[in-house]
Scaffold this motif. Structure first.
Motif, PDB file in Angstrom:
ATOM      1  N   PRO A   1      10.969   3.174 -10.512  1.00 30.94           N
ATOM      2  CA  PRO A   1      10.253   4.166 -11.226  1.00 30.94           C
ATOM      3  C   PRO A   1       8.898   4.879 -10.340  1.00 30.94           C
TER       4      PRO A   1
ATOM      5  N   GLY B   1       3.994   9.487  -1.914  1.00 35.35           N
ATOM      6  CA  GLY B   1       2.779   9.916  -1.394  1.00 35.35           C
ATOM      7  C   GLY B   1       2.845  10.079   0.157  1.00 35.35           C
TER       8      GLY B   1
ATOM      9  N   ALA C   1      11.751   2.092   0.854  1.00 36.18           N
ATOM     10  CA  ALA C   1      11.540   3.251   0.045  1.00 36.18           C
ATOM     11  C   ALA C   1      12.333   4.492   0.039  1.00 36.18           C
ATOM     12  N   LEU C   2      12.742   4.733   1.257  1.00 31.67           N
ATOM     13  CA  LEU C   2      13.625   5.993   1.445  1.00 31.67           C
ATOM     14  C   LEU C   2      15.136   5.592   1.378  1.00 31.67           C
TER      15      LEU C   2
ATOM     16  N   TYR D   1      13.908   1.520  -2.533  1.00 26.26           N
ATOM     17  CA  TYR D   1      13.591   0.383  -3.176  1.00 26.26           C
ATOM     18  C   TYR D   1      11.805   0.241  -2.886  1.00 26.26           C
ATOM     19  N   VAL D   2      11.158   0.913  -3.755  1.00 30.18           N
ATOM     20  CA  VAL D   2       9.733   1.104  -3.544  1.00 30.18           C
ATOM     21  C   VAL D   2       8.900  -0.175  -3.998  1.00 30.18           C
TER      22      VAL D   2
ATOM     23  N   LYS E   1       6.287  -0.458  -7.131  1.00 32.50           N
ATOM     24  CA  LYS E   1       6.655   0.213  -8.158  1.00 32.50           C
ATOM     25  C   LYS E   1       7.954  -0.445  -8.733  1.00 32.50           C
ATOM     26  N   ILE E   2       9.051  -0.488  -8.052  1.00 27.46           N
ATOM     27  CA  ILE E   2      10.181  -0.991  -8.783  1.00 27.46           C
ATOM     28  C   ILE E   2       9.926  -2.770  -8.963  1.00 27.46           C
ATOM     29  N   LYS E   3       9.379  -3.205  -7.956  1.00 28.16           N
ATOM     30  CA  LYS E   3       8.830  -4.731  -7.670  1.00 28.16           C
ATOM     31  C   LYS E   3       7.478  -4.641  -7.078  1.00 28.16           C
TER      32      LYS E   3
ATOM     33  N   GLY F   1       1.801   5.799   6.165  1.00 31.08           N
ATOM     34  CA  GLY F   1       2.856   6.950   5.845  1.00 31.08           C
ATOM     35  C   GLY F   1       2.187   8.115   4.960  1.00 31.08           C
ATOM     36  N   LEU F   2       0.733   7.741   4.870  1.00 27.80           N
ATOM     37  CA  LEU F   2       0.017   8.788   4.001  1.00 27.80           C
ATOM     38  C   LEU F   2      -0.696   9.769   5.058  1.00 27.80           C
ATOM     39  N   PRO F   3      -0.264  11.114   4.748  1.00 26.13           N
ATOM     40  CA  PRO F   3      -0.787  12.120   5.522  1.00 26.13           C
ATOM     41  C   PRO F   3      -2.259  12.573   5.140  1.00 26.13           C
TER      42      PRO F   3
ATOM     43  N   ASN G   1       0.035   3.695   3.135  1.00 23.56           N
ATOM     44  CA  ASN G   1       0.034   3.996   1.799  1.00 23.56           C
ATOM     45  C   ASN G   1      -0.436   2.836   0.679  1.00 23.56           C
TER      46      ASN G   1
ATOM     47  N   LEU H   1       0.398   2.064  -2.253  1.00 20.71           N
ATOM     48  CA  LEU H   1       1.279   1.613  -3.186  1.00 20.71           C
ATOM     49  C   LEU H   1       1.585   0.240  -3.017  1.00 20.71           C
TER      50      LEU H   1
END
Lengths: 289, 455
Positions: free
Chosen positions: A89, A221, B167-168, B207-208, B211-213, B232-234, B392, B394
């Motif tokens: 998610p 992001g 993630a991608l 698989y982010v 978020k997912i784990k 990765g964050l611009p 990032n 996250l």
């Protein structure tokens, strides 16, 4: 990776429901979050708000309307097909807490992401008043489901074919003008609807949230394509949102950014339908994809 | 002494209109001839410039005898991604900088030789590597960019069961989404990723982590973790008009082009705005990549806007030269102060100001200062911000004790271990945006640390 489609049907004309097998996503999902999917190798990544999820059965439900090439192609898939990618998610979950009375406003397919919120707010002990609207009765979705998760349900249709003849904002305004205490409003739907809700609540002192669905690529992001202006500050809807204070959203900017690829979308649909026809001579109406 | 073999390239007027690789690679004759320039120093200096310690003299020695198989074997002892490194490493500031020939003439073209060996092997069909018997230990690698791939490869060679979470939808990180096809063809990246899979590494896309784990949850499932999530964050400049339609981060622009293949729209579904006049703000490799992509998408005029002078451009010289040959305009000592737009919120240009260089700042570079009254407008329908990226955040969601610096990078000790025992990190997420090869070096270091930790 591929993801199985466990169930798929057309709820109302051009609006479809799909259950996708994704146990890890279902386990982590919370109301207010979204997923990104990609149909196949040549596909685009599109964000869709989670409409429901089931941890025990390991699926996530999405509801979408046929708009551009990707959603048209998605609409043609069956349970024999798979999705290449299903990521989530994503985004921050809604901050569900016991507030008292929460008004949930859903317009069009926006009723879909309102549904898990109704469940969650109810579970947290709130009184849930739902206002769901559509252009006409035959386009209204999830009425029964919303009734099971709400203490009160109001229906509006633009043409008056069901419920109140008018817009969801009419009911919001009536509620705010009545002497009933409203502790939070959450509105999800087309940008014009959310902008209208933001306008209606302006003079009242009630927290109002909207869930934004701008153009995204990665949803983590990384690209910044989804940037929105919130109270003059730039935010990334994918990681800072998707929910924001309705009063602070620069809707004009958001709506203009949503239109950036409109000419390309047209071209993509045309290309898709002509490719499809080349193969089957069906005029794009077949289920070959 | 023969002169350094020039790299054959596509002619600049041709390549400015296609996404095919610019540098074509040496012929076997050129490769042997270039290898022949190595004087086999008693105390070779080149190796100390290599973050992954390739035995450079040894592989070049094999090449002198046309033993290309032996050469690639030597390289692969310490580097699992030679076709990539041979293309994108800044050799001029690494191995080749230390080559003694460089004192009097040009150094041996070590990078081009490495690339040749890797391409030679790939064209023949890469030998499937032997899998090491399992140690029974499970290691999670978060991120499949250069740091993650290098770590995963070394951990798998030790016999650990490695799972990479990406993630991608495709593995490779910046190698896939950032660096363009014409500099690093994607099927080459895929082949090198395939090699890592053959080593026994399991790659989970979509698989982010965070978020997912979360890292805390992964700790329950795995014996050790390596975090290589990159930067990765611009970054944006924070100037007016940056949210107008037609302003892209370089990340978004490059991701649409490279990962999503928007240059082949509508065959591929992802669109991109093709500008007539494009401004790219920044002077690094990413800025060069974005500018050259914009040109290939059909722009009539593409300019780099950079606030310092030519000498300070952080991009590799080779990339700058290639960009200039292709007709990219360099507006140096120039900085945008505001992005301009029309009533439909579409970009129409950038108001820029001329700069001059003042006293050196903390970084030792001369600080650019605005020249009052030099404001001018550069017309543009696309503006691309290539002014850097940050880690990032996250990854910190649900990573209780993971310590971060004030810049959002993960803090590690000299062995690559984070504040959580058994969790290492390396690459851009630790250093901030840097190079592919330094990330690989950090991945390899972390692999050594994790191997020790798991003993």
């Amino acid at each position: 990776m591929t993801y199985n489609i466990l169930e798929k049907y057309e709820m109302v004309s051009t609006v479809h429901l799909m259950k996708i097998q994704a146990p890890d996503v279902a386990k982590a999902a919370k109301a207010g979050q979204f997923i990104i999917l990609r149909i196949d190798e040549n596909g685009e990544r599109i964000p869709l708000t989670i409409a429901d999820f089931n941890v025990d059965e390991g699926y996530v439900t999405i509801i979408f309307q046929e708009m551009g090439k990707t959603t048209k192609q998605l609409a043609k898939l069956t349970t024999d097909d798979t999705l290449q990618d299903f990521v989530g998610p994503l985004g921050r979950p809604s901050e569900i807490e016991k507030l008292g009375t929460v008004v949930l406003v859903g317009g069009g397919v926006g009723v879909a992401p309102i549904y898990p919120q109704a469940k969650a707010y109810r579970e947290a002990g709130n009184r849930v008043i739902s206002i769901i609207g559509a252009r006409s009765e035959d386009l209204l979705i999830l009425e029964d489901e919303m009734r099971t998760q709400s203490d009160e349900v109001y229906i509006t249709t633009d043409d008056g074919s069901k419920g109140h003849h008018g817009f969801v904002t009419d009911i919001v305004l009536d509620l705010l003008k009545s002497d009933r205490k409203v502790d939070r409003i959450v509105a999800i739907g087309p940008p014009v609807m959310m902008r209208a809700v933001a306008g209606v609540v302006e003079p009242f002192d009630v927290e109002t949230l909207v869930s934004l669905n701008p153009i995204m690529v990665d949803g983590t992001g990384m690209c910044g394509g989804c940037r929105v202006s919130i109270g003059g500050e730039t935010k990334f809807a994918c990681v800072d949102g998707p929910e924001f204070d309705a009063r602070k959203v620069d809707f004009n900017l958001m709506m203009s950014r949503l239109g950036l690829y409109r000419p390309d979308e047209g071209e993509a649909v045309e290309h898709y339908e002509s490719e499809c026809e080349k193969e089957t001579g069906c005029g794009g109406e077949c289920t070959c994809q | 002494m023969p002169v350094r073999q020039p790299m054959p390239t596509q002619p600049s007027d041709e390549r400015a209109h296609n996404f095919n690789e610019v540098a074509l690679g040496y012929t076997p004759e050129q490769a042997v001839s270039e290898a022949g320039r190595c004087i086999e120093c008693k105390k070779p200096q080149c190796v100390k410039g290599c973050p992954v310690n390739i035995d450079i003299p040894a592989f070049i020695r094999s090449m002198k005898n046309s033993d290309f198989d032996g050469a690639i074997e030597k390289i692969k002892e310490t580097n699992s991604l030679p076709a990539i490194c041979g293309r994108v490493c800044p050799q001029e500031t690494q191995c080749e900088m230390y080559c003694v020939l460089g004192k009097k003439e040009e150094p041996v073209a070590i990078g081009r030789l490495e690339r040749f060996c890797a391409d030679h092997e790939r064209e023949k069909g890469v030998k499937t590597p032997q899998r090491t018997p399992s140690t029974g230990k499970r290691v999670a690698v978060v991120g499949s960019g250069p740091a993650g791939l290098a770590a995963a490869s070394d951990l798998a060679k030790t016999g650990h069961e490695v799972t990479i979470f990406e993630a991608l939808h495709a593995a490779g990180g910046v190698l896939i989404y950032g660096i363009p096809e014409f500099r690093l063809p994607k099927d080459i990246v895929q082949k090198e990723v395939d090699y890592i899979v053959q080593l026994g590494v399991d790659i989970k896309p979509d698989y982010v982590i965070g978020k997912i784990k979360t890292i805390d949850e992964l700790k329950e499932e795995f014996d050790a973790i390596f975090i290589g999530t990159g930067a990765g964050l611009p970054n944006f400049m924070g100037i007016g008009g940056e949210n107008l339609n037609g302003v892209y981060s370089a990340n978004e622009f490059l991701t649409r082009v490279n990962l999503m293949k928007a240059y082949q729209f509508p065959k591929y579904d992802t669109p991109i705005k093709r500008g007539k006049r494009v401004i790219v703000v920044g002077g690094g490799n990413v800025a060069m990549d974005a500018a050259r992509c914009a040109l290939r998408l059909g722009a009539e005029e593409v300019s780099i806007v950079y606030r310092r002078s030519d000498d300070e451009l952080p991009a590799r010289r080779e990339e700058i030269e290639h960009a200039k040959e292709e007709g990219i305009i360099f507006r140096l000592l120039t900085n945008p102060v505001k992005i301009l737009g029309d009533e439909n919120l579409m970009v129409t240009g950038a108001e820029c100001i001329k700069m001059k260089l003042g006293e050196p700042d903390d970084s030792g570079r001369r600080r650019p200062q605005e020249i009052k009254g030099s404001e001018h407008v550069v017309d543009a329908d696309i503006v691309i911000m290539a002014i850097g990226t940050s880690p990032n955040p996250l990854i910190f969601e649900g990573a209780g004790e993971l310590e971060a610096s004030k810049w959002g990078t993960i803090i590690v000790d000299e062995s690559g271990m984070t504040s959580i025992e058994g969790v290492c990190a390396g690459g851009d997420v630790v250093t901030g945006a840097a190079t592919v090869i330094s990330a690989m070096g950090a991945g390899k270091l972390a692999a050594v640390t994790i191997n020790e930790y798991l003993k």
